[in-house]
Design an enzyme around this catalytic site. Structure first.
Site, PDB file in Angstrom:
ATOM      1  N   ALA A  27       0.844  -1.195   0.000  1.00  6.28           N
ATOM      2  CA  ALA A  27       0.000   0.000   0.000  1.00  6.28           C
ATOM      3  C   ALA A  27       0.881   1.246   0.000  1.00  6.28           C
ATOM      4  O   ALA A  27       2.017   1.213   0.489  1.00  6.28           O
ATOM      5  CB  ALA A  27      -0.876  -0.012   1.249  1.00  6.28           C
ATOM      6  N   GLY A  30       0.912  -5.244   1.068  1.00  6.25           N
ATOM      7  CA  GLY A  30      -0.113  -5.371   0.039  1.00  6.25           C
ATOM      8  C   GLY A  30       0.452  -5.938  -1.259  1.00  6.25           C
ATOM      9  O   GLY A  30      -0.279  -6.543  -2.052  1.00  6.25           O
ATOM     10  N   GLU A  80       0.278  -9.507  -0.713  1.00  7.55           N
ATOM     11  CA  GLU A  80      -1.146  -9.883  -0.672  1.00  7.55           C
ATOM     12  C   GLU A  80      -1.717  -9.959  -2.091  1.00  7.55           C
ATOM     13  O   GLU A  80      -2.523 -10.832  -2.401  1.00  7.55           O
ATOM     14  CB  GLU A  80      -1.926  -8.889   0.187  1.00  7.55           C
ATOM     15  CG  GLU A  80      -1.555  -9.022   1.664  1.00  7.55           C
ATOM     16  CD  GLU A  80      -2.217  -7.978   2.530  1.00  7.55           C
ATOM     17  OE1 GLU A  80      -1.971  -6.779   2.294  1.00  7.55           O
ATOM     18  OE2 GLU A  80      -2.988  -8.351   3.437  1.00  7.55           O
ATOM     19  N   GLU A 118       3.701  -5.325   7.750  1.00  9.30           N
ATOM     20  CA  GLU A 118       2.744  -4.332   8.268  1.00  9.30           C
ATOM     21  C   GLU A 118       2.918  -4.040   9.755  1.00  9.30           C
ATOM     22  O   GLU A 118       2.772  -2.896  10.185  1.00  9.30           O
ATOM     23  CB  GLU A 118       1.301  -4.797   8.001  1.00  9.30           C
ATOM     24  CG  GLU A 118       0.825  -4.576   6.563  1.00  9.30           C
ATOM     25  CD  GLU A 118       1.163  -5.714   5.619  1.00  9.30           C
ATOM     26  OE1 GLU A 118       2.033  -6.548   5.979  1.00  9.30           O
ATOM     27  OE2 GLU A 118       0.577  -5.787   4.540  1.00  9.30           O
TER      28      GLU A 118
HETATM   29  N1  3HC Z   1       4.474   3.580   0.376  1.00  9.63           N
HETATM   30  C1  3HC Z   1       4.928   4.815   0.110  1.00  9.63           C
HETATM   31  N2  3HC Z   1       6.232   5.104  -0.052  1.00  9.63           N
HETATM   32  C2  3HC Z   1       7.087   4.092   0.035  1.00  9.63           C
HETATM   33  C3  3HC Z   1       6.681   2.775   0.326  1.00  9.63           C
HETATM   34  C4  3HC Z   1       5.294   2.539   0.499  1.00  9.63           C
HETATM   35  N3  3HC Z   1       4.826   1.326   0.757  1.00  9.63           N
HETATM   36  N4  3HC Z   1       7.776   1.992   0.372  1.00  9.63           N
HETATM   37  C5  3HC Z   1       8.832   2.789   0.114  1.00  9.63           C
HETATM   38  N5  3HC Z   1       8.416   4.046  -0.099  1.00  9.63           N
HETATM   39  C6  3HC Z   1       9.247   5.212  -0.468  1.00  9.63           C
HETATM   40  C7  3HC Z   1      10.247   5.575   0.602  1.00  9.63           C
HETATM   41  O1  3HC Z   1       9.683   6.457   1.530  1.00  9.63           O
HETATM   42  C8  3HC Z   1      11.348   6.213  -0.212  1.00  9.63           C
HETATM   43  O2  3HC Z   1      10.920   7.521  -0.521  1.00  9.63           O
HETATM   44  P1  3HC Z   1      12.001   8.709  -0.641  1.00  9.63           P
HETATM   45  O3  3HC Z   1      12.916   8.315  -1.744  1.00  9.63           O
HETATM   46  O4  3HC Z   1      11.176   9.897  -0.902  1.00  9.63           O
HETATM   47  O5  3HC Z   1      12.700   8.742   0.688  1.00  9.63           O
HETATM   48  C9  3HC Z   1      11.342   5.413  -1.514  1.00  9.63           C
HETATM   49  O6  3HC Z   1      10.050   4.808  -1.565  1.00  9.63           O
HETATM   50  C10 3HC Z   1      12.395   4.339  -1.593  1.00  9.63           C
HETATM   51  O7  3HC Z   1      12.285   3.531  -0.417  1.00  9.63           O
HETATM   52  P2  3HC Z   1      13.572   3.081   0.418  1.00  9.63           P
HETATM   53  O8  3HC Z   1      14.476   4.235   0.630  1.00  9.63           O
HETATM   54  O9  3HC Z   1      13.070   2.357   1.592  1.00  9.63           O
HETATM   55  O10 3HC Z   1      14.247   2.094  -0.642  1.00  9.63           O
HETATM   56  P3  3HC Z   1      15.012   0.738  -0.396  1.00  9.63           P
HETATM   57  O11 3HC Z   1      15.460   0.293  -1.717  1.00  9.63           O
HETATM   58  O12 3HC Z   1      16.001   0.889   0.709  1.00  9.63           O
HETATM   59  O13 3HC Z   1      13.910  -0.288   0.183  1.00  9.63           O
HETATM   60  C11 3HC Z   1      11.775  -1.412   0.243  1.00  9.63           C
HETATM   61  C12 3HC Z   1      12.837  -0.697  -0.606  1.00  9.63           C
HETATM   62  C13 3HC Z   1      12.347  -2.704   0.828  1.00  9.63           C
HETATM   63  C14 3HC Z   1      10.592  -1.696  -0.626  1.00  9.63           C
HETATM   64  C15 3HC Z   1      11.380  -0.490   1.420  1.00  9.63           C
HETATM   65  O14 3HC Z   1      11.041   0.788   0.877  1.00  9.63           O
HETATM   66  C16 3HC Z   1      10.217  -0.952   2.242  1.00  9.63           C
HETATM   67  O15 3HC Z   1      10.386  -1.785   3.093  1.00  9.63           O
HETATM   68  N6  3HC Z   1       9.053  -0.342   2.025  1.00  9.63           N
HETATM   69  C17 3HC Z   1       7.895  -0.557   2.855  1.00  9.63           C
HETATM   70  C18 3HC Z   1       7.293  -1.921   2.679  1.00  9.63           C
HETATM   71  C19 3HC Z   1       6.091  -2.066   3.559  1.00  9.63           C
HETATM   72  O16 3HC Z   1       6.148  -1.874   4.750  1.00  9.63           O
HETATM   73  N7  3HC Z   1       4.953  -2.390   2.960  1.00  9.63           N
HETATM   74  C20 3HC Z   1       3.736  -2.532   3.659  1.00  9.63           C
HETATM   75  C21 3HC Z   1       2.907  -1.323   3.423  1.00  9.63           C
HETATM   76  S1  3HC Z   1       1.419  -1.365   4.334  1.00  9.63           S
HETATM   77  C22 3HC Z   1       0.411  -2.348   3.408  1.00  9.63           C
HETATM   78  O17 3HC Z   1       0.774  -2.817   2.376  1.00  9.63           O
HETATM   79  C23 3HC Z   1      -0.967  -2.538   3.972  1.00  9.63           C
HETATM   80  C24 3HC Z   1      -1.705  -3.627   3.291  1.00  9.63           C
HETATM   81  O18 3HC Z   1      -1.668  -4.783   4.066  1.00  9.63           O
HETATM   82  C25 3HC Z   1      -3.131  -3.234   3.092  1.00  9.63           C
END
Ligand code: 3HC
Ligand code: NAI
Length: 699
Positions: free
Chosen positions: A63, A104, A107, A127
């Site tokens: 997400a 997501g 998922e 999450e």
């Molecule tokens: N949403 C919005 N922005 C995101 C994002 C997300 N899910 N994931 C990463 N970003 C953004 C970061 O803030 C960053 O932005 P910036 O350049 O402006 O600082 C950019 O994307 C790059 O991210 P990273 O610096 O973290 O890049 P890496 O290459 O080091 O890591 C990654 C990549 C492993 C994908 C890491 O970004 C990550 O772990 N992201 C989050 C994953 C996550 O927690 N997903 C779950 C989301 S909640 C969800 O899905 C709910 C669902 O169940 C309904």
């Protein structure tokens, strides 16, 4: 063709590739494009199967976190509906996963009928690290695919799992080598489903069973790590629903829990930390493209408590390191300690003997400063004395090659003064590691007034290479963390004089979420260093400042903390568990009397406020002085350096949740009671007056 989902066709296979840089987050535009393209593919008779892919480095990071907590709520379609439609498809859909399928993103893949991934891909449901639970079917589909116990492990830990392991567990169907084209492999897999050679499997079908004890077992296992966090426990409840409820009701239960958490203070706090962790790398006047020097060889001066740990950090990250000591005995002792720590990791099965040998092989001890001449970086970690440090920097300046960066691990001294002892102040910087340096992740990288942008860029990058979290700070006494800590600690002493006991103060702050209270922490760190500093400062300490004699009285009893078996607490032989000591409690009561305090009942709430609010006030001063770039940077220092509970977002985020006006009011009172050094920070006063928060200040 939609701009966020690229559509291509190969024979009868339609490929839908999410194209939403940087991480293919599932924002509203992507969700609606996916739903639309799925419908089109289902209606198109020329399409027999669908491959779902992601453009760029990642399949999909889930997400779009920025959409959470926003008003109005995100546009439809919601992710669960998109995934349900995908799963219900009469034509097989196969996910082609490279890089990461997270949250997501996974998922979405679980809603597909097959999952093909590259060997280096990582797939998981992180999450809980954002204070929420998977909200698009993950807690119901994953247990049905791999069983409850394995699903709980993945969901509750929130870690990304390597694809080969996920294949073994059964939620990735096929792993291809990294060079292979994962989309081609996914197409083949989809064709195989069409041909009936692979099962057309819907993960939500069927039921799943679990031992009655499995949920309580997990709760017991995570009790220590997850203390205070809501999300891991909520995730367990959601997974329980996969066993107890039919799928539709399970989905509904998951959604209910997800929606209940997404706007919670904990989720807001953890989202703040997620973005703050990424913001620390952004330094306004040191742009991303500032060239960083390549560090190949490292020197460390001093192999004591910190030097040894610092050397280990470099060695662990693959750097060859020369450690310089002042004499053979200290060098041998320092190297032996390092060897012992590695050997202990080997005996616990955390490190292989081969790894240990390689690491020790990268480490070289020396008594000759000239051996550091070729180092690209030298980190100094000798005694905390300005003259000693200046002397070493002068010598390093002479010996080392012209472009060697010279870093100091000082915790209190003026980095500018140290830099000015050299002819290369632009190459001098502070790298304030935390103890134990081989374990603690925080590095306060201290920018001197002449430190060059290239030096800053190099050290910030290096922090990452070491697997650390580097926060850029400015020069001041104690930098960010210890300067704020001082304010906190002082109030803890005063609370004793007014009526509290060490165990009560420690318990209140432990319950607040810190790993331990201030007195247990002092016992761990040792009381003698602070005592020596206080004795040095005594002649110049302003008489009107309130000063608690209790810590000095404890040191006078020869109690220096854990290392002497007694400090604020007693310690049984070989144990690190603090035992309240009637002798100290009597001393506390006696000092209250001597100082004329009428001891009173002090609530836990007051303890937290008295310790936290002055700490936050100091943080506000640090911000307005420009010592820290952003409130979030301070939060990261406290989360990684002092174990501040992540679910509270760090002290500055916590301040916003309490309300700046309330904190300001308390500071005004403490200022009246305790004088100048409790003076409310002008920034705090301004924010309180304008009804604003630190978040407003940051944006
Ligand atoms: N949403 C919005 N922005 C995101 C994002 C997300 N899910 N994931 C990463 N970003 C953004 C970061 O803030 C960053 O932005 P910036 O350049 O402006 O600082 C950019 O994307 C790059 O991210 P990273 O610096 O973290 O890049 P890496 O290459 O080091 O890591 C990654 C990549 C492993 C994908 C890491 O970004 C990550 O772990 N992201 C989050 C994953 C996550 O927690 N997903 C779950 C989301 S909640 C969800 O899905 C709910 C669902 O169940 C309904
Ligand atoms: P320590 O006393 O354990 O180690 C210092 C080492 O430096 C000793 O082994 C000593 O022999 C060596 N040394 C002294 N002069 C030397 C010289 N001229 N050449 C080579 N080696 C020399 O001290 P510790 O605790 O490791 O502290 C080192 C620095 O790190 C200090 O500046 C301290 O303020 C800082 N620091 C300490 C932390 C801690 O928790 N101990 C935390 C963060 C920073």
């Amino acid at each position: 063709m939609s701009s966020v989902v690229e559509v291509t066709q190969d024979g009868s296979v339609r490929v839908l590739s999410i194209d939403n840089p940087p991480v293919n987050g599932l924002g509203a535009a992507v969700r609606s494009a996916l739903a639309e393209e799925l419908t089109k593919a289902l209606q198109d008779e020329g399409v027999e199967a669908i491959v779902l892919a992601g453009k760029g480095k990642f399949f999909c990071a889930g997400a779009d976190i920025r959409e959470f907590g926003k008003e109005p709520p995100p546009d439809t379609p919601h992710l669960p509906d998109v995934i349900d439609a995908l799963e219900a498809s009469t034509k097989p859909v196969v996910a082609a996963i490279q890089g990461v399928a997270a949250g997501g993103g996974l998922e979405l893949a679980l809603g597909c009928h097959g999952r093909v991934a590259t060997a280096d891909a990582r797939v998981g449901l992180p999450e809980v690290t954002l204070g929420i639970i998977p909200g698009a079917g993950g807690t119901q589909r994953l247990p049905r695919l791999i069983g409850v116990a394995a699903a709980l492990d993945i969901i509750v830990a929130g870690k990304l799992v390597p694809a080969p392991k996920a294949e073994k567990l059964g939620y990735v169907d096929q792993v291809v080598t990294n060079n292979a084209n994962v989309i081609d492999a996914a197409k083949d897999y989809a064709r195989a489903i069409v041909a009936g050679d692979k099962p057309f499997r819907r993960a939500s079908e069927g039921t799943v069973e679990a031992e009655a004890t499995v949920f309580d077992d997990v709760k017991t296992r995570i009790a220590k790590k997850a203390r205070g966090f809501e999300a891991p426990y909520a995730a367990i409840d959601a997974v329980r629903a996969s066993v107890e409820l039919p799928i539709k009701e399970g989905f509904a239960r998951e959604r209910e829990i997800f929606v209940g958490l997404v706007d919670s203070v904990q989720a807001q706090a953890q989202r703040h930390v997620f973005f703050a962790e990424r913001a620390i790398a952004k330094i306004p006047d040191v742009p991303k493209d500032t060239p960083a020097k390549e560090i190949r060889r490292v020197g460390v001066v001093g192999c004591g408590t910190m030097g040894g740990g610092i050397a280990m950090s470099f060695v662990n990250a693959g750097f060859p390191v020369s450690v310089l000591e002042s004499n053979e005995e200290y060098l041998d002792r320092g190297l032996e300690k390092i060897r012992g720590l590695y050997a202990s990791s080997v005996s616990k099965g955390r490190l292989s003997q081969e790894d240990m040998d390689q690491r020790m092989g990268r480490l070289q001890g020396t008594l000759e400063a000239s051996e550091l001449a070729d180092a690209d970086l030298v980190v100094e970690a000798v005694f905390e004395e300005m003259d000693v440090k200046k002397d070493i920097f002068r010598r390093l300046d002479e010996i080392c090659k012209d472009d060697t960066i010279l870093a100091t691990n000082t915790s209190t001294l003026d980095v500018n003064e140290i830099a000015n002892a050299t002819k290369r102040p632009e190459l001098v910087i502070g790298t304030h590691f935390f103890s134990p340096a081989n374990i603690m992740k925080l590095m306060e990288n201290v920018r001197g007034e002449k430190t060059s942008k290239e030096t800053i860029a190099t050290i910030m990058k290096l922090s990452k290479q070491l697997g650390k979290v580097g926060v850029l700070v400015g020069v001041c006494d104690g930098f960010v963390g210890n300067r704020m800590l001082y304010a906190y600690r002082q109030q803890a002493d005063f609370l004793l004089e007014e009526g509290a006991l060490p165990r009560q103060v420690d318990k209140a702050l432990f319950d607040f979420g810190l790993p331990m209270g201030p007195f247990a922490m002092m016992d761990l760190a040792g009381l003698d260093i602070g005592w020596a500093i206080r004795k040095r400062q005594a002649p110049t300490r302003p008489k009107e400042l309130r000063y608690s004699p209790i810590p000095d009285r404890i040191c006078e009893m020869g109690r220096f903390g854990q290392k002497t078996g007694a400090g604020w607490y007693r310690y049984e032989e070989g144990s690190r568990t603090p035992v309240p000591d009637p002798e100290i409690e009597a001393l506390v009561v006696e000092v209250s009397k001597e100082l004329g305090f009428e001891r009173r009942e002090i609530s836990d709430e007051e303890i937290v406020e008295r310790c936290m609010f002055p700490l936050i006030n100091e943080g506000a001063k640090i911000l307005e002085e420009g010592i820290a770039l952003r409130p979030g940077d301070i939060d990261i220092v406290w989360i990684y350096g002092y174990g501040f509970p992540r679910y509270r977002g760090g002290p500055m985020f916590y301040a916003d949740t309490v309300g700046i006006d309330k904190i300001h009011e308390t500071m005004v009172r403490l200022y009246k009671e305790q004088g100048e050094w409790m003076k409310p920070a002008p920034l705090l006063t301004q924010l309180a007056k304008e009804g604003k928060s630190f978040k407003d200040y940051a944006s």
